[in-house]
Design an enzyme around this catalytic site. Structure first.
Site, PDB file in Angstrom:
ATOM      1  CB  SER A 141      81.624   2.622 -15.558  1.00 50.74           C
ATOM      2  OG  SER A 141      82.970   2.530 -15.988  1.00 50.74           O
ATOM      3  CE1 TYR A 154      79.997  -1.897 -17.739  1.00 49.49           C
ATOM      4  CE2 TYR A 154      81.824  -0.462 -18.313  1.00 49.49           C
ATOM      5  CZ  TYR A 154      80.979  -0.998 -17.372  1.00 49.49           C
ATOM      6  OH  TYR A 154      81.107  -0.631 -16.054  1.00 49.49           O
TER       7      TYR A 154
END
Length: 264
Positions: A141, A154
């Site tokens: 990401s 995350y």
């Protein structure tokens, strides 16, 4: 352009929805046999049926295993001992206030986002190196290099994927095995669409209007000023899975719509 994926077998983890499903569809379209993974057998079979309506000649295999556990990974290895292409897409995310994240949540994110890919790559990469041929792709990401205060746990796992990927690429030095990481920006998956629908209650915005407002208010550095579509990430990953990408190795590749303000 022919990507020459006929005769290849690909495993895409977490491929019953979102980016993973789009990657599986794209690989199947290019002729690869694809192993469809999810935790629920019903959902896996439903995805296979759906993809076969799109690609009548597709070869699709079910893999209903929880790859966030060691047991699930071992069951997968027994069912499918060898693959040519491994796409470590499985991941979880959830906005949370840092001070409210307990230890067990940190461990859960580590187990799913990191250890699933570690376990799978440990097994499949070894065989690829022996054959001197293969592809491993981690789906990270933009949060890997632009960490989010609202998802510290995350973001940390996504950054860790970059390091793991580079280390594994060097293990395969001198072979035609490549290991790369793709860093998507904010993408219009089913989960994100649900989030958009809940962001502006009572304003009667369409998904497109909510998307435009979200990008302007929350992703102002994005150059494309829209959410990325899963298919856009999938096409990039499919190219990286092909023999045509053999010179791309050990790389952390952004597909973020220009969100990260950096020339590197």
């Amino acid at each position: 352009m022919k990507l020459n994926l006929q005769g290849k077998t690909a495993l895409v983890t977490g491929s019953t929805s979102g980016i993973g499903k789009a990657i599986a569809s794209s690989l199947a379209e290019e002729g690869a046999a694809v192993i469809i993974n999810g935790r629920r057998e019903e959902k896996v079979n439903q995805t296979i049926d759906e993809l076969k309506t799109q690609h009548a000649e597709a070869v699709l295999y079910p893999a209903a295993f929880d790859l966030g556990t060691e047991e699930g990974c071992n069951e997968l290895f027994q069912a499918y001992p060898e693959v040519d292409i491994l796409v470590n897409n499985l991941g979880i995310f959830e906005p949370a206030e840092y001070f409210d994240i307990p230890d067990d949540e940190w461990f859960r994110f580590f187990e799913v986002n990191i250890m699933s890919g570690v376990r799978l790559t440990r097994r499949y990469l070894h065989n690829m190196i022996e054959k001197k041929e293969g592809r491993v792709i981690f789906i990270a990401s933009e949060a890997a290099i632009m960490p989010s205060q609202e998802m510290a746990h995350y973001s940390a796992t996504k950054t860790m994927q970059l390091s793991i990927s580079r280390s594994l690429a060097e293990l395969a030095t001198g072979t035609n095995v490549t290991v790369n990481t793709v860093m998507p920006g904010s993408t219009l998956t089913e989960g994100v669409e649900t989030m958009l629908n809940s962001l502006y209650p009572g304003e009667n915005l369409t998904v497109q209007e909510a998307e435009a407002r979200f990008m302007k208010e929350n992703r102002p550095t994005s150059i494309i000023q829209r959410l990325i579509r899963p298919e856009e990430i999938a096409h990039f990953v499919t190219f990286l899975s092909s023999p045509l990408s053999s010179a791309i190795n050990g790389a952390a590749l952004r597909a973020d719509g220009g969100l990260v303000r950096s020339v590197f």
